[in-house]
Structures are given as structure tokens and as C-alpha cells.
Design a protein around this motif. Sequence first.
Motif, short mmCIF file in Angstrom:
data_model
loop_
_atom_site.label_atom_id
_atom_site.label_comp_id
_atom_site.label_asym_id
_atom_site.label_seq_id
_atom_site.Cartn_x
_atom_site.Cartn_y
_atom_site.Cartn_z
N UNK A 24 -1.32 -1.33 0.33
CA UNK A 24 -1.62 -0.04 -0.28
C UNK A 24 -0.52 0.27 -1.29
N UNK A 25 -0.90 0.73 -2.47
CA UNK A 25 0.05 1.12 -3.49
C UNK A 25 -0.08 2.63 -3.71
N UNK A 26 1.02 3.31 -3.98
CA UNK A 26 0.92 4.76 -4.13
C UNK A 26 1.94 5.30 -5.13
N UNK A 31 -3.65 4.27 -3.07
CA UNK A 31 -4.77 3.41 -3.44
C UNK A 31 -4.73 2.14 -2.59
N UNK A 32 -5.79 1.91 -1.84
CA UNK A 32 -5.87 0.71 -0.99
C UNK A 32 -6.30 -0.47 -1.85
N UNK A 51 -2.79 -11.09 -7.75
CA UNK A 51 -3.50 -10.40 -8.80
C UNK A 51 -3.20 -8.91 -8.89
N UNK A 52 -2.30 -8.41 -8.05
CA UNK A 52 -1.99 -6.98 -8.06
C UNK A 52 -1.33 -6.57 -9.37
N UNK A 53 -1.71 -5.38 -9.86
CA UNK A 53 -1.12 -4.83 -11.06
C UNK A 53 -0.45 -3.50 -10.74
N UNK A 54 0.64 -3.23 -11.45
CA UNK A 54 1.39 -1.99 -11.24
C UNK A 54 0.49 -0.79 -11.53
N UNK A 55 0.47 0.19 -10.63
CA UNK A 55 -0.46 1.30 -10.70
C UNK A 55 0.02 2.41 -11.63
N UNK A 56 1.30 2.75 -11.53
CA UNK A 56 1.83 3.85 -12.32
C UNK A 56 1.47 5.20 -11.75
N UNK A 57 2.03 6.26 -12.34
CA UNK A 57 1.74 7.61 -11.90
C UNK A 57 2.98 8.34 -11.40
N UNK A 383 0.62 -3.58 7.56
CA UNK A 383 0.29 -2.89 6.32
C UNK A 383 1.53 -2.79 5.45
N UNK A 384 1.42 -3.22 4.20
CA UNK A 384 2.50 -3.08 3.22
C UNK A 384 2.16 -1.88 2.34
N UNK A 385 3.08 -0.91 2.27
CA UNK A 385 2.89 0.28 1.45
C UNK A 385 4.03 0.34 0.44
N UNK A 386 3.70 0.29 -0.87
CA UNK A 386 4.79 0.36 -1.83
C UNK A 386 4.53 1.40 -2.91
N UNK A 387 5.64 1.94 -3.42
CA UNK A 387 5.57 2.99 -4.42
C UNK A 387 5.59 2.40 -5.82
N UNK A 388 5.01 3.18 -6.75
CA UNK A 388 5.05 2.81 -8.15
C UNK A 388 5.19 4.08 -8.98
N UNK A 389 6.04 4.03 -10.00
CA UNK A 389 6.21 5.18 -10.88
C UNK A 389 5.97 4.75 -12.33
N UNK A 390 5.45 5.66 -13.12
CA UNK A 390 5.06 5.34 -14.48
C UNK A 390 6.23 4.85 -15.33
#
Length: 409
Positions: A24-26, A31-32, A51-57, A383-390
Motif C-alpha cells: 500500500x502506498x500513501x 492506495x492499495x 512496476x510500482x510508480x511513485x504516487x505523490x501527493x 503488508x508493506x505500507x510506504x509514504x510518498x510526497x510530491x
Amino acid sequence: MREFVEREVEKLNVGDNKDRVSVVQYSRDAEVHFYLNTYNTKEDVVDSIRGLRHRGGRPLNTGAALQYVRDNVFTNSSGSRRTQGVPQMLILLTGGRSSDNVDSPASALKQQGIFVTGIGTRGSDSGELQKISYEPEYALSVSDFNDLPSVQEQLSTVLSKVVVRATPLTPTVTVVRGAPGRDVVFLLDGSDGTRTGFPAMRDFVERVVQTLSVDDNKDRVSVVQYSRDPAVQFYLNTYPTKSQILDTVRGLRHKGGRPLNTGAALQYLRDNVFTASAGSRRLDGVPQLLILLNGGRSFDSVDAPASALKQLGVSTFAIGTRGSDSRELQRISQDPSRALAVSDFTDLPDVQQQLQTLVESVATDVLPGAPTAPADTAKRDIVFLWMVLMAQGMASLPCASLLSERWRN
């Protein structure tokens, strides 16, 4: 972070009846990328990770992400095998301080028996990570995510020991079938908008009670009606026989009133009905069930009270009409699949069998000291949960070196 998860998965024994993995990325929202039951081979999991891409936000809402994972990922429908005693693990990678509060969601995960390891960088709040992690010493730190490879082996060692360390200490889960009984609370919408539908609600409660085993002191029943304020019709320890309960249910009168404060009613149940003094046997390991009949959207917020009931181990089933807010009922229910819908209260007989099936198979959280299901040490749900910032790129995100130093010590 992506490479870290890939290397960790390579060491797992992935399979439908072995280890399962979710990612899950947040940032502002969660977002799962895939659930625990999406892939059943290591190759598929690894391909998806690559294939994961950085989500941003922004902002970074770690509390909301933790609550989302609890309510939507660590569930039977998403592939969690918590009710079978399979160890549940959450690995959080974060590089900043949360914009929202993490206390209640973190507590909810712990009470559900989920082993959380928080990994942060120099941009993280160490005190916050300690509150999130299952134990403060499991809050790990790295100076930068690029240092994660140096702690890969330590992480694997910790995860392999989690079952031994966590199982005797955490609330675990058992599937209750038949014995030792249930504490069942009905919460009825008695607001002005349900006046014509109230007789159908009353008949529905009567039919459900008829299926319970009250006379042999297995099942206990309580009924509460609410609109602006809740009103207890009778508590779990008021009547010891089915005939007394049925007589009282048949005599119920519509309460009336507005607005409809479902949140306040849920909180009232937690504080005044699901208690030992009111007849609850929660501390004895008896399943706690709440059946909500609702005909409209709540005037107040239901999120915190619903979360509080879940943390208490109460299994909530919500039944709404076309006037209800379906998403609100899903948030109230222990699992979204336990939110049922009818066009009108007169159609309640249509969902009675579905409700009865769900109630009979309910899995309940058991407190320490109560009989528990043995953990299956050959399997894990991770479950792997990681943060992403714009403002940050994937490679520079701060969440990797904290791990190594703590585990090395």
C-alpha cells in the motif's frame, strides 16, 4: 524503498497457503497496489513491485493510512488469515511526521494482534514511530532510504521471530461456532423518519431473538433505541429468559426525535452497554455483536465511535434502507461486507438469513487470557505500507537507515 521490498519478498515463501504479501502506498490518501490475495506466486508479487510508480501527493496522513489498512487490508475479504491464527505483520516505511493523529489507528492495529514495525528516516518523528510500532524498540531508523540494504538481514531475523515473541502477548483471534454464547445488542433508529418503518424493525428483532439460545444462559440480548439521544430499552443482564425479552420487544414504542446522531449512539453503547456492569461478558471472551438498523445519514460523525467499538472487539453489522448512507454504514461495520441494504424496513426478512449466516460465522477478538487459536508458524500475512510526497523522488525519500542501527543494537 521499492528495491527494499523486492529483496524482502525474495526471502519469503510466497504461496496461497504460505506467506502472503500486500503493498500500500500513501500520502494524503492510501492506495492499495495489491491485496494479500491478489497474487499467489512470488514471481507475480515481484513483477508487480518492480512496476510500482511513485504516487505523490500531500499532506502525509499516516493515521488515516493505518486505519485504512486495518479496515480494508487486514480483512478476510482481502486475503487476511487472521481468524485462522496466521501472524499479521505490517512494515511501515515513512520519511516524515504525520499531519493527522496516529494514536487511535495504531492502537486499533495492536488490539487486532497486528505486529507493526515502523521504519523512519531523519525526517521522521521518532516518538510517533514508537507509538505506531508494536513495541517502542521496534521503531527503527536509518539516515536515508539508500541504507536499507545494510539492515535487510536484521529485518528478516526479526520477522522470523515475530511469531514466537508476539503470539503470547497480543490479542489473537478465534472463530466462535456455537459456544460459549454471544452478547447481542440491537441499536434501532427511532428518529422521526422511521415512524412508519418501526413496526417492521420490531418484528425483525423479534425474529432474530427467536433464533438465539437465551434460556440456557448462552446468548444475552440488549435493545437500544436512538434519535438525538440513545435510550436503553433493556440491558444484556436485564432479562434471563427468551420469553421476557420477546414480551418487551413486542411492547416497544417508537421513540421519535431529531436529528439522528448515530455517532453519539455508538459511543454510548461502547461506554454504557458493552460493559461488565451492564451484563457484557467481553472479558470472559464471549463474542460481542452489534446489529444496527438505520434509516438515514447521521447528523454527527461516526468514524471515531465506530473505531472505538472495533478496538473493543465488537463485531458490528449495519442494515440500512435507501435513505441511509451506504459508505457510512460500511465504515461503521467491522467489515464492509457486513453492511447490508434493503429498500425499506418492510424488506428486512429478505436479509435475515444473510445476517444469521454472518453472525454464526463471526470471528471475534479475544482478550489476553481467553482461549485463543494457536498461531500458524508456517504462514505470515505481510503488508508493506510506504509514504510518498510530491516534493521528493523515490530514491531520495527518507525511510531506510533507522532500521539497521536499531536492529544492530
